[in-house]
Design a protein around this motif. Structure first.
Motif, PDB file in Angstrom:
ATOM      1  N   VAL A 135      37.554  27.568  44.208  1.00  0.00           N
ATOM      2  CA  VAL A 135      36.238  27.971  44.095  1.00  0.00           C
ATOM      3  C   VAL A 135      36.187  29.531  44.938  1.00  0.00           C
ATOM      4  N   ALA A 136      35.689  30.573  44.527  1.00  0.00           N
ATOM      5  CA  ALA A 136      36.017  31.984  45.192  1.00  0.00           C
ATOM      6  C   ALA A 136      34.648  32.459  45.173  1.00  0.00           C
ATOM      7  N   SER A 137      34.095  33.054  46.216  1.00  0.00           N
ATOM      8  CA  SER A 137      33.150  34.150  46.337  1.00  0.00           C
ATOM      9  C   SER A 137      33.590  35.255  45.814  1.00  0.00           C
ATOM     10  N   THR A 138      32.887  35.983  44.951  1.00  0.00           N
ATOM     11  CA  THR A 138      33.214  37.220  44.307  1.00  0.00           C
ATOM     12  C   THR A 138      31.547  38.018  43.992  1.00  0.00           C
ATOM     13  N   ARG A 139      31.854  39.169  44.225  1.00  0.00           N
ATOM     14  CA  ARG A 139      30.766  40.066  43.732  1.00  0.00           C
ATOM     15  C   ARG A 139      30.919  40.598  42.439  1.00  0.00           C
ATOM     16  N   ARG A 140      32.210  40.316  41.803  1.00  0.00           N
ATOM     17  CA  ARG A 140      32.369  40.364  40.408  1.00  0.00           C
ATOM     18  C   ARG A 140      32.727  39.529  39.553  1.00  0.00           C
ATOM     19  N   PRO A 141      32.072  38.385  39.497  1.00  0.00           N
ATOM     20  CA  PRO A 141      32.777  37.314  38.990  1.00  0.00           C
ATOM     21  C   PRO A 141      33.042  37.229  37.496  1.00  0.00           C
ATOM     22  N   ASP A 142      32.387  38.173  36.588  1.00  0.00           N
ATOM     23  CA  ASP A 142      32.710  38.287  35.292  1.00  0.00           C
ATOM     24  C   ASP A 142      34.091  39.130  35.043  1.00  0.00           C
ATOM     25  N   ASP A 143      34.291  40.079  36.159  1.00  0.00           N
ATOM     26  CA  ASP A 143      35.493  40.883  36.062  1.00  0.00           C
ATOM     27  C   ASP A 143      36.622  39.899  36.458  1.00  0.00           C
ATOM     28  N   LEU A 144      36.237  39.044  37.423  1.00  0.00           N
ATOM     29  CA  LEU A 144      37.531  38.282  37.995  1.00  0.00           C
ATOM     30  C   LEU A 144      37.881  37.396  36.922  1.00  0.00           C
ATOM     31  N   ALA A 145      36.763  36.594  35.980  1.00  0.00           N
ATOM     32  CA  ALA A 145      37.141  35.665  35.073  1.00  0.00           C
ATOM     33  C   ALA A 145      37.728  36.412  33.958  1.00  0.00           C
ATOM     34  N   LEU A 146      37.374  37.657  33.407  1.00  0.00           N
ATOM     35  CA  LEU A 146      38.082  38.368  32.277  1.00  0.00           C
ATOM     36  C   LEU A 146      39.744  38.874  32.750  1.00  0.00           C
ATOM     37  N   ALA A 147      39.773  38.984  34.059  1.00  0.00           N
ATOM     38  CA  ALA A 147      41.135  39.255  34.548  1.00  0.00           C
ATOM     39  C   ALA A 147      42.038  37.914  34.519  1.00  0.00           C
ATOM     40  N   LEU A 148      41.381  36.873  34.861  1.00  0.00           N
ATOM     41  CA  LEU A 148      42.214  35.592  34.613  1.00  0.00           C
ATOM     42  C   LEU A 148      42.742  35.349  33.328  1.00  0.00           C
ATOM     43  N   ARG A 149      41.450  35.289  32.452  1.00  0.00           N
ATOM     44  CA  ARG A 149      41.622  35.098  30.985  1.00  0.00           C
ATOM     45  C   ARG A 149      42.917  36.143  30.666  1.00  0.00           C
ATOM     46  N   THR A 150      42.878  37.502  30.872  1.00  0.00           N
ATOM     47  CA  THR A 150      43.749  38.291  30.417  1.00  0.00           C
ATOM     48  C   THR A 150      45.243  37.971  30.870  1.00  0.00           C
ATOM     49  N   ALA A 151      45.257  37.640  31.976  1.00  0.00           N
ATOM     50  CA  ALA A 151      46.822  37.329  32.778  1.00  0.00           C
ATOM     51  C   ALA A 151      47.139  36.095  31.975  1.00  0.00           C
ATOM     52  N   GLN A 152      46.183  35.111  31.896  1.00  0.00           N
ATOM     53  CA  GLN A 152      46.687  33.827  30.834  1.00  0.00           C
ATOM     54  C   GLN A 152      47.037  34.143  29.650  1.00  0.00           C
ATOM     55  N   SER A 153      46.534  34.911  28.809  1.00  0.00           N
ATOM     56  CA  SER A 153      46.759  35.254  27.266  1.00  0.00           C
ATOM     57  C   SER A 153      47.974  35.959  27.611  1.00  0.00           C
ATOM     58  N   MET A 154      48.331  37.011  28.564  1.00  0.00           N
ATOM     59  CA  MET A 154      49.739  37.730  28.708  1.00  0.00           C
ATOM     60  C   MET A 154      50.766  36.548  28.886  1.00  0.00           C
ATOM     61  N   GLN A 155      50.364  35.733  29.755  1.00  0.00           N
ATOM     62  CA  GLN A 155      51.477  34.663  30.112  1.00  0.00           C
ATOM     63  C   GLN A 155      51.915  33.998  28.809  1.00  0.00           C
ATOM     64  N   GLU A 156      51.028  33.637  28.034  1.00  0.00           N
ATOM     65  CA  GLU A 156      51.275  32.801  26.554  1.00  0.00           C
ATOM     66  C   GLU A 156      52.157  34.055  25.772  1.00  0.00           C
ATOM     67  N   LYS A 157      51.633  35.086  25.764  1.00  0.00           N
ATOM     68  CA  LYS A 157      52.424  36.028  24.948  1.00  0.00           C
ATOM     69  C   LYS A 157      53.924  36.225  25.289  1.00  0.00           C
ATOM     70  N   GLN A 158      54.021  36.282  26.700  1.00  0.00           N
ATOM     71  CA  GLN A 158      55.306  36.441  27.296  1.00  0.00           C
ATOM     72  C   GLN A 158      56.210  35.154  26.893  1.00  0.00           C
ATOM     73  N   GLY A 159      55.472  34.042  26.931  1.00  0.00           N
ATOM     74  CA  GLY A 159      56.134  33.009  26.643  1.00  0.00           C
ATOM     75  C   GLY A 159      56.633  32.493  25.403  1.00  0.00           C
ATOM     76  N   LYS A 160      55.846  32.958  24.496  1.00  0.00           N
ATOM     77  CA  LYS A 160      56.146  33.107  23.013  1.00  0.00           C
ATOM     78  C   LYS A 160      57.300  33.949  22.619  1.00  0.00           C
ATOM     79  N   GLN A 161      57.321  35.342  23.209  1.00  0.00           N
ATOM     80  CA  GLN A 161      58.290  35.999  23.039  1.00  0.00           C
ATOM     81  C   GLN A 161      59.763  35.381  23.629  1.00  0.00           C
ATOM     82  N   GLY A 162      59.574  34.784  24.639  1.00  0.00           N
ATOM     83  CA  GLY A 162      60.769  34.228  25.311  1.00  0.00           C
ATOM     84  C   GLY A 162      61.288  33.019  24.325  1.00  0.00           C
ATOM     85  N   SER A 163      60.739  32.510  23.542  1.00  0.00           N
ATOM     86  CA  SER A 163      60.924  31.311  22.847  1.00  0.00           C
ATOM     87  C   SER A 163      61.826  31.784  21.639  1.00  0.00           C
TER      88      SER A 163
END
Length: 182
Positions: free
Chosen positions: A154-182
């Protein structure tokens, strides 16, 4: 200590990324320093000035120099002790704590009453909190690692939507990287 809540600083990877996904993952997707509001800055200036006043009976010049140095030191401390939220390299950094984004669930941006409930009545004692009173919005993201006793971040942030989007983007990039590695 579980790997999900590694609180140590990790050195940057010395090898260059091999593909575009890895290169994008190393770039900071989100960066925010939770600097305080004007009240804390004004207080830091007054405290520094008050320290200089102590030396006025001894020597006015020394008092003025000491006050200036004390004010600068107080302002530097305010900046240094303001936590940084960052999503980079497949990790979410929250102050000194960090966690792999792959170990996180869906981030939820919180405002107004939702945020007030999260940090008040619905406070989770097992969650990792980085809350600052001068922000009125925040983010909650569940920890999915079964070995980690922490339930959420749980984190205070003045830009919660930007942080949520960045986390989702990083998660999807990790998934893509995992699929490429398979």
């Amino acid at each position: 200590m579980p790997a999900a809540a590694d609180h140590s600083a990790e050195p940057a990877s010395p090898t260059p990324p091999q593909d575009g996904v890895a290169a994008a993952q190393d770039a900071a997707l989100f960066h925010e320093r939770l600097l305080p509001g004007p009240g804390v800055w004004i207080t830091a200036v007054f405290v520094g000035g008050a320290l200089g006043l102590i030396l006025v009976p001894l020597n006015l010049t020394v008092a003025i120099v000491f006050a200036a140095v004390a004010i600068i030191a107080a302002l530097v401390l305010v900046v240094q002790y303001s936590p940084v939220l960052e999503v980079t390299g497949g990790r979410f950094h929250l102050g000194r704590a960090q966690i792999e984004v792959a170990l996180l669930g869906e981030p939820v941006a919180l405002r107004g009453q939702e945020w007030a409930l999260t940090i008040g009545q619905d406070f989770e004692p097992l969650a990792h909190h980085c809350i600052r009173g001068w922000t009125r919005t925040g983010l909650r993201v569940e920890v999915l690692d079964p070995q980690d006793p922490t339930t959420a971040w749980v984190a205070s942030t003045r830009r919660p939507d930007d942080l949520a989007l960045a986390l989702r983007t990083a998660q999807s990039m990790q998934e893509k990287q995992g699929k490429q590695g398979s």
